[in-house]
Scaffold this motif. Structure first.
Motif, PDB file in Angstrom:
ATOM      1  N   ASP A 184       7.781 -18.732   5.284  1.00  0.00           N
ATOM      2  CA  ASP A 184       7.781 -20.142   5.656  1.00  0.00           C
ATOM      3  C   ASP A 184       9.180 -20.608   6.036  1.00  0.00           C
ATOM      4  OD1 ASP A 184       5.666 -22.068   5.989  1.00  0.00           O
ATOM      5  OD2 ASP A 184       6.772 -23.352   4.604  1.00  0.00           O
ATOM      6  N   GLY A 185      10.201 -19.996   5.429  1.00  0.00           N
ATOM      7  CA  GLY A 185      11.569 -20.296   5.841  1.00  0.00           C
ATOM      8  C   GLY A 185      11.802 -19.922   7.300  1.00  0.00           C
ATOM      9  N   LEU A 186      11.259 -18.794   7.722  1.00  0.00           N
ATOM     10  CA  LEU A 186      11.375 -18.390   9.124  1.00  0.00           C
ATOM     11  C   LEU A 186      10.646 -19.368  10.039  1.00  0.00           C
ATOM     12  CD1 LEU A 186      10.953 -14.547   8.672  1.00  0.00           C
ATOM     13  CD2 LEU A 186      12.873 -15.640   9.841  1.00  0.00           C
ATOM     14  N   ARG A 187       9.475 -19.801   9.612  1.00  0.00           N
ATOM     15  CA  ARG A 187       8.726 -20.787  10.411  1.00  0.00           C
ATOM     16  C   ARG A 187       9.516 -22.084  10.555  1.00  0.00           C
ATOM     17  NH1 ARG A 187       5.670 -25.208   9.589  1.00  0.00           N
ATOM     18  NH2 ARG A 187       5.984 -25.085   7.326  1.00  0.00           N
ATOM     19  N   LEU A 188      10.068 -22.561   9.461  1.00  0.00           N
ATOM     20  CA  LEU A 188      10.835 -23.810   9.491  1.00  0.00           C
ATOM     21  C   LEU A 188      12.101 -23.663  10.330  1.00  0.00           C
ATOM     22  CD1 LEU A 188      10.445 -24.778   5.727  1.00  0.00           C
ATOM     23  CD2 LEU A 188       9.447 -26.008   7.671  1.00  0.00           C
ATOM     24  N   LEU A 189      12.757 -22.501  10.245  1.00  0.00           N
ATOM     25  CA  LEU A 189      13.959 -22.265  11.035  1.00  0.00           C
ATOM     26  C   LEU A 189      13.636 -22.282  12.531  1.00  0.00           C
ATOM     27  CD1 LEU A 189      17.016 -21.535  10.867  1.00  0.00           C
ATOM     28  CD2 LEU A 189      16.311 -19.132  11.033  1.00  0.00           C
ATOM     29  N   SER A 190      12.492 -21.728  12.901  1.00  0.00           N
ATOM     30  CA  SER A 190      12.106 -21.711  14.313  1.00  0.00           C
ATOM     31  C   SER A 190      11.834 -23.120  14.823  1.00  0.00           C
ATOM     32  CB  SER A 190      10.867 -20.834  14.525  1.00  0.00           C
ATOM     33  OG  SER A 190       9.687 -21.467  14.046  1.00  0.00           O
ATOM     34  N   LEU A 191      11.405 -24.025  13.950  1.00  0.00           N
ATOM     35  CA  LEU A 191      11.168 -25.412  14.357  1.00  0.00           C
ATOM     36  C   LEU A 191      12.474 -26.165  14.576  1.00  0.00           C
ATOM     37  CD1 LEU A 191       8.215 -26.391  11.974  1.00  0.00           C
ATOM     38  CD2 LEU A 191       8.076 -25.832  14.406  1.00  0.00           C
ATOM     39  N   ARG A 192      13.547 -25.748  13.904  1.00  0.00           N
ATOM     40  CA  ARG A 192      14.830 -26.433  13.989  1.00  0.00           C
ATOM     41  C   ARG A 192      15.682 -25.950  15.152  1.00  0.00           C
ATOM     42  NH1 ARG A 192      16.195 -29.736  10.004  1.00  0.00           N
ATOM     43  NH2 ARG A 192      18.249 -29.811  10.984  1.00  0.00           N
ATOM     44  N   ASN A 193      15.359 -24.800  15.710  1.00  0.00           N
ATOM     45  CA  ASN A 193      16.200 -24.194  16.738  1.00  0.00           C
ATOM     46  C   ASN A 193      15.382 -23.865  17.988  1.00  0.00           C
ATOM     47  OD1 ASN A 193      19.026 -23.320  15.333  1.00  0.00           O
ATOM     48  ND2 ASN A 193      17.347 -23.237  13.849  1.00  0.00           N
ATOM     49  N   ASN A 194      15.979 -24.088  19.145  1.00  0.00           N
ATOM     50  CA  ASN A 194      15.311 -23.768  20.397  1.00  0.00           C
ATOM     51  C   ASN A 194      15.173 -22.254  20.553  1.00  0.00           C
ATOM     52  OD1 ASN A 194      15.088 -26.474  21.248  1.00  0.00           O
ATOM     53  ND2 ASN A 194      17.190 -26.430  22.054  1.00  0.00           N
ATOM     54  N   PRO A 195      14.065 -21.800  21.130  1.00  0.00           N
ATOM     55  CA  PRO A 195      13.918 -20.353  21.338  1.00  0.00           C
ATOM     56  C   PRO A 195      14.909 -19.861  22.379  1.00  0.00           C
ATOM     57  CG  PRO A 195      12.138 -21.555  22.417  1.00  0.00           C
ATOM     58  CD  PRO A 195      12.895 -22.557  21.597  1.00  0.00           C
ATOM     59  N   PRO A 196      15.531 -18.735  22.162  1.00  0.00           N
ATOM     60  CA  PRO A 196      16.465 -18.201  23.165  1.00  0.00           C
ATOM     61  C   PRO A 196      15.697 -17.725  24.397  1.00  0.00           C
ATOM     62  CG  PRO A 196      16.192 -16.645  21.366  1.00  0.00           C
ATOM     63  CD  PRO A 196      15.455 -17.876  20.965  1.00  0.00           C
ATOM     64  N   PRO A 197      16.312 -17.805  25.579  1.00  0.00           N
ATOM     65  CA  PRO A 197      15.635 -17.350  26.797  1.00  0.00           C
ATOM     66  C   PRO A 197      15.614 -15.829  26.883  1.00  0.00           C
ATOM     67  CG  PRO A 197      17.858 -18.039  27.310  1.00  0.00           C
ATOM     68  CD  PRO A 197      17.657 -18.360  25.850  1.00  0.00           C
ATOM     69  N   LEU A 198      14.603 -15.317  27.549  1.00  0.00           N
ATOM     70  CA  LEU A 198      14.584 -13.887  27.836  1.00  0.00           C
ATOM     71  C   LEU A 198      15.747 -13.533  28.765  1.00  0.00           C
ATOM     72  CD1 LEU A 198      10.803 -13.154  28.458  1.00  0.00           C
ATOM     73  CD2 LEU A 198      12.256 -11.882  26.882  1.00  0.00           C
ATOM     74  N   PRO A 199      16.422 -12.410  28.555  1.00  0.00           N
ATOM     75  CA  PRO A 199      17.484 -12.004  29.477  1.00  0.00           C
ATOM     76  C   PRO A 199      16.916 -11.755  30.868  1.00  0.00           C
ATOM     77  CG  PRO A 199      16.952 -10.234  27.954  1.00  0.00           C
ATOM     78  CD  PRO A 199      16.233 -11.441  27.460  1.00  0.00           C
ATOM     79  N   ARG A 200      17.675 -12.088  31.892  1.00  0.00           N
ATOM     80  CA  ARG A 200      17.193 -11.936  33.274  1.00  0.00           C
ATOM     81  C   ARG A 200      16.903 -10.481  33.614  1.00  0.00           C
ATOM     82  NH1 ARG A 200      21.157 -16.056  36.703  1.00  0.00           N
ATOM     83  NH2 ARG A 200      20.458 -17.992  35.692  1.00  0.00           N
ATOM     84  N   ASP A 201      17.817  -9.621  33.235  1.00  0.00           N
ATOM     85  CA  ASP A 201      17.622  -8.190  33.468  1.00  0.00           C
ATOM     86  C   ASP A 201      17.412  -7.533  32.118  1.00  0.00           C
ATOM     87  OD1 ASP A 201      17.641  -5.542  34.067  1.00  0.00           O
ATOM     88  OD2 ASP A 201      19.408  -5.611  35.360  1.00  0.00           O
TER      89      ASP A 201
END
Length: 269
Positions: free
Chosen positions: A244-261
């Motif tokens: 649940d800590g991981l779930r809450l952390l994901s709500l507080r932070n934007n997901p990183p973008p996939l690398p272009r290459d």
């Protein structure tokens, strides 16, 4: 849906949350040699059985205390689910201060436990996590992480005793009814279990004395229910605290973008 990956020294836990509830939780023995494709084949079969398709996974978050496993877990998220995972570390937005000398050295699991425990139970409190190591982590009234204590986990202690003493057998973990063992194995079980109860109660008492007031004690980890039977120190048992800590952390932070290459990025890691 959110894919949550909690990588411990003994097991990796994979779980999926749909925004309302956990749709499934699965465990795998931790191995730094396992490839992303091995993870993918195994996990896809379990997701299918739970009625979840890979395209329904839109975000991923990883917490790990095993750096060597991170490379292939990242590849798993990129290649099988087309998402870039958020990786728990001290530099992210946790919503609280990390009041220790070297925040980067704090295991992600300890910060995740602090985040979830404060969210659910409010501080001041101490989280006791029964894993490969037994950790005690103190959270202030405002949610700040203050540090704690680390002791060897009970399985490590049992294995060390067996390895170092030729005549002492390897034993299982259980709560003995009697403290005084009348043969070798009952004596070992008593010393192991009640010795750990003494460690738990003693450290919690000393932590409270140093903090200056009483603290809620939250138990987590696979062996938490077993040890909670032997002491009245715990306010609650929460086996899903790290997830649940991981779930809450994901709500507080934007997901990183996939690398272009992605191919070149992976090779560079």
């Amino acid at each position: 849906m959110l894919l949550v990956i909690d990588t411990g020294n003994t097991n990796i836990v994979f779980a999926v949350h749909n925004g309302t509830e956990w749709r499934g939780t699965w465990r795998l023995a931790t191995s730094a040699q396992r490839t992303s494709d091995e993870y993918g084949v195994w996990l896809e079969a379990l997701l299918t059985r739970a009625g979840i398709t890979p395209r329904e996974i839109t975000r991923a978050v990883i917490g790990t205390v095993v750096p060597a496993a991170l490379y292939d877990l990242r590849r798993l998220c990129r290649e099988w689910f087309d998402v870039e995972p958020l990786v728990a570390n001290a530099k992210l937005d946790w919503g609280f201060e990390i009041k220790v000398d070297t925040p980067d050295e704090v295991g992600a699991d300890r910060l995740l436990n602090a985040l979830a425990a404060h969210n659910h139970y409010r501080g001041p409190l101490v989280v006791v996590d029964f894993g490969t190591a037994t950790t005690f982590d103190v959270v202030d009234a405002d949610g700040a992480y203050l540090g704690g204590a680390i002791s060897p986990g009970i399985n490590l202690s049992i294995e060390a005793l067996h390895q170092a003493a030729a005549r002492l057998p390897r034993i299982g973990i259980g709560r003995p009814q009697s403290v005084i063992g009348r043969s070798t194995i009952p004596a070992m079980r008593s010393g192991t279990y009640w010795g750990y109860i003494g460690l738990i109660e003693g450290l919690l008492t000393r932590i409270e004395g140093e903090y200056g007031t009483s603290l809620k004690a939250i138990a987590t980890g696979g062996l938490a229910p077993l040890f909670a039977e032997g002491t009245s120190k715990f306010t609650a048992i929460d086996s899903d605290l790290t997830l649940d800590g991981l779930r809450l952390l994901s709500l507080r932070n934007n997901p990183p973008p996939l690398p272009r290459d992605r191919a070149r990025f992976i090779e560079a890691e």
